[in-house]
Design an enzyme around this catalytic site. Structure first.
Site, short mmCIF file in Angstrom:
data_model
loop_
_atom_site.label_atom_id
_atom_site.label_comp_id
_atom_site.label_asym_id
_atom_site.label_seq_id
_atom_site.Cartn_x
_atom_site.Cartn_y
_atom_site.Cartn_z
N SER A 1 1.12 -1.18 0.06
CA SER A 1 0.03 0.00 -0.03
C SER A 1 0.93 1.29 -0.06
CB SER A 1 -0.89 -0.21 1.29
OG SER A 1 -1.48 1.43 1.41
N HIS B 1 -1.16 -1.12 -4.63
CA HIS B 1 -2.40 -0.69 -3.78
C HIS B 1 -2.53 1.04 -3.37
CE1 HIS B 1 -5.99 -1.58 -1.31
NE2 HIS B 1 -5.52 -0.79 -0.86
N ASP C 1 -4.44 3.92 -1.91
CA ASP C 1 -5.58 4.31 -1.32
C ASP C 1 -6.08 5.76 -1.19
OD1 ASP C 1 -6.11 1.97 0.55
OD2 ASP C 1 -4.18 2.56 1.33
N MET D 1 -8.84 8.58 -0.13
CA MET D 1 -9.71 9.04 0.44
C MET D 1 -10.02 10.16 0.51
SD MET D 1 -7.42 7.22 3.87
CE MET D 1 -6.68 5.62 3.64
N HIS E 1 -8.07 1.72 -4.62
CA HIS E 1 -9.19 1.47 -3.29
C HIS E 1 -9.86 2.74 -3.30
CE1 HIS E 1 -9.63 0.44 1.08
NE2 HIS E 1 -10.91 0.29 0.51
N MET F 1 -12.00 5.09 -1.28
CA MET F 1 -12.76 5.09 0.12
C MET F 1 -13.45 6.60 0.11
SD MET F 1 -9.84 3.62 2.48
CE MET F 1 -8.80 3.75 1.23
N MET G 1 -12.08 -5.41 4.14
CA MET G 1 -11.15 -4.61 5.08
C MET G 1 -11.11 -5.44 6.20
SD MET G 1 -10.50 -2.18 3.28
CE MET G 1 -9.49 -1.44 4.62
N ASP H 1 -7.16 -6.28 3.44
CA ASP H 1 -6.43 -5.08 3.66
C ASP H 1 -6.78 -4.46 5.01
OD1 ASP H 1 -5.48 -2.34 3.21
OD2 ASP H 1 -7.09 -1.72 1.99
C1 DX5 Z 1 -6.67 1.47 5.34
C2 DX5 Z 1 -6.14 1.16 3.84
C3 DX5 Z 1 -4.99 0.19 3.88
C4 DX5 Z 1 -3.78 0.82 4.64
C5 DX5 Z 1 -3.04 -0.73 4.77
O1 DX5 Z 1 -7.78 2.49 5.39
O2 DX5 Z 1 -7.17 1.10 3.03
O3 DX5 Z 1 -4.58 0.06 2.44
O4 DX5 Z 1 -2.76 1.39 4.03
O5 DX5 Z 1 -2.16 -0.22 5.84
P1 DX5 Z 1 -1.42 -1.59 6.75
O6 DX5 Z 1 -1.06 -2.72 6.18
O7 DX5 Z 1 -0.48 -0.68 7.63
O8 DX5 Z 1 -2.57 -1.66 7.78
ZN ZN Z 2 -6.48 0.07 0.96
#
Ligand code: DX5
Ligand code: ZN
Length: 222
Positions: A13, A38, A40, A42, A71, A73, A142, A180
């Site tokens: 990630s 990956h 993220d 947000m 991903h 979010m 998740m 994840d």
């Molecule tokens: C959380 C993200 C994850 C996160 C995972 O909201 O979707 O992808 O970055 O990080 P670790 O492996 O540190 O939990």
């Molecule tokens: Zn993620």
């Protein structure tokens, strides 16, 4: 115990990468054996954090041949699917909690040539996947509440992933399970045994001094 396909793919990630050197960190994990990247996304609305958008995906696109797994979010994900497709995303997941027209969103993603994923929060029942499951390529389960890297894996996730895996097997679908949040050498074995195939790992990869060793460890522990 192995998962349905007998393979494990590791998806570092980028949330845990150095944001002032994203390109270098991406190259480092590719070189270290990552299978998927990956990303993220947000929005400060669906989750209490703000990260990156399609412009950054577009900037990373020419730097790697690995699939870029976005991903989302974000609330109203359909508004942004086109932008992520144009930016070069290979996989896009939208959260079941914010998408009332899931089959439509998944069809948009597939029509753009990307793999379509349904992301689901820890507190959302696996039953909410039932109707849309045949329209997706993967489920992103998740294993923490999304928003931040470095959180602790929620143990009930193992049983939930097992249920999702059973739904996929019972209906003979070709749907991968991605997990994840808090995935590391200790939590990987049980979740892979339950059916997970793609392991997202932020802290476990970027927090390890030797990224190759970290990725190999995850594959071996599965
Ligand atoms: C959380 C993200 C994850 C996160 C995972 O909201 O979707 O992808 O970055 O990080 P670790 O492996 O540190 O939990
Ligand atoms: Zn993620």
């Amino acid at each position: 115990m192995a998962n349905r396909t007998g393979t494990i793919r590791v998806a570092p990630s980028m949330l845990s990468a150095d944001f002032s050197a994203l390109g270098a960190d991406l190259a480092a994990v590719e070189e270290a054996g990552a299978d998927v990247i990956h990303i993220d996304v947000m929005d400060g609305h669906f989750v209490p954090n703000i990260t990156i958008g399609p412009l950054v995906v577009r900037a990373l696109r020419p730097l790697t041949k690995l699939p870029l797994d976005c991903h989302l979010m974000i609330s109203e994900p359909q508004r942004y699917i086109g932008a992520f497709l144009e930016a070069g995303a290979d996989m896009i997941s939208v959260h079941v909690e914010v998408e009332p027209h899931l089959q439509r969103a998944l069809a948009m993603i597939r029509a753009g040539g990307a793999k379509a994923g349904i992301a689901i929060n820890p507190a959302t029942s696996a039953d909410t996947l039932a109707e849309a499951l045949p329209y997706c390529d993967y489920v992103l389960a998740m294993t923490v509440n999304p928003g931040f890297g470095g959180q602790k894996f929620l143990p009930p996730s193992v049983e939930k992933v097992r249920r999702i895996d059973r739904m996929i097997r019972d209906r003979n679908l070709d749907v991968a399970i991605e997990v994840d949040g808090g995935i590391d050498r200790d939590t990987a074995p049980a979740i892979v045994g339950a059916g997970a195939e793609i392991l997202v790992a932020g802290t476990a990869v970027f927090g390890h001094p030797d990224r190759r060793a970290a990725i190999e460890l995850l594959k071996r522990r599965g």
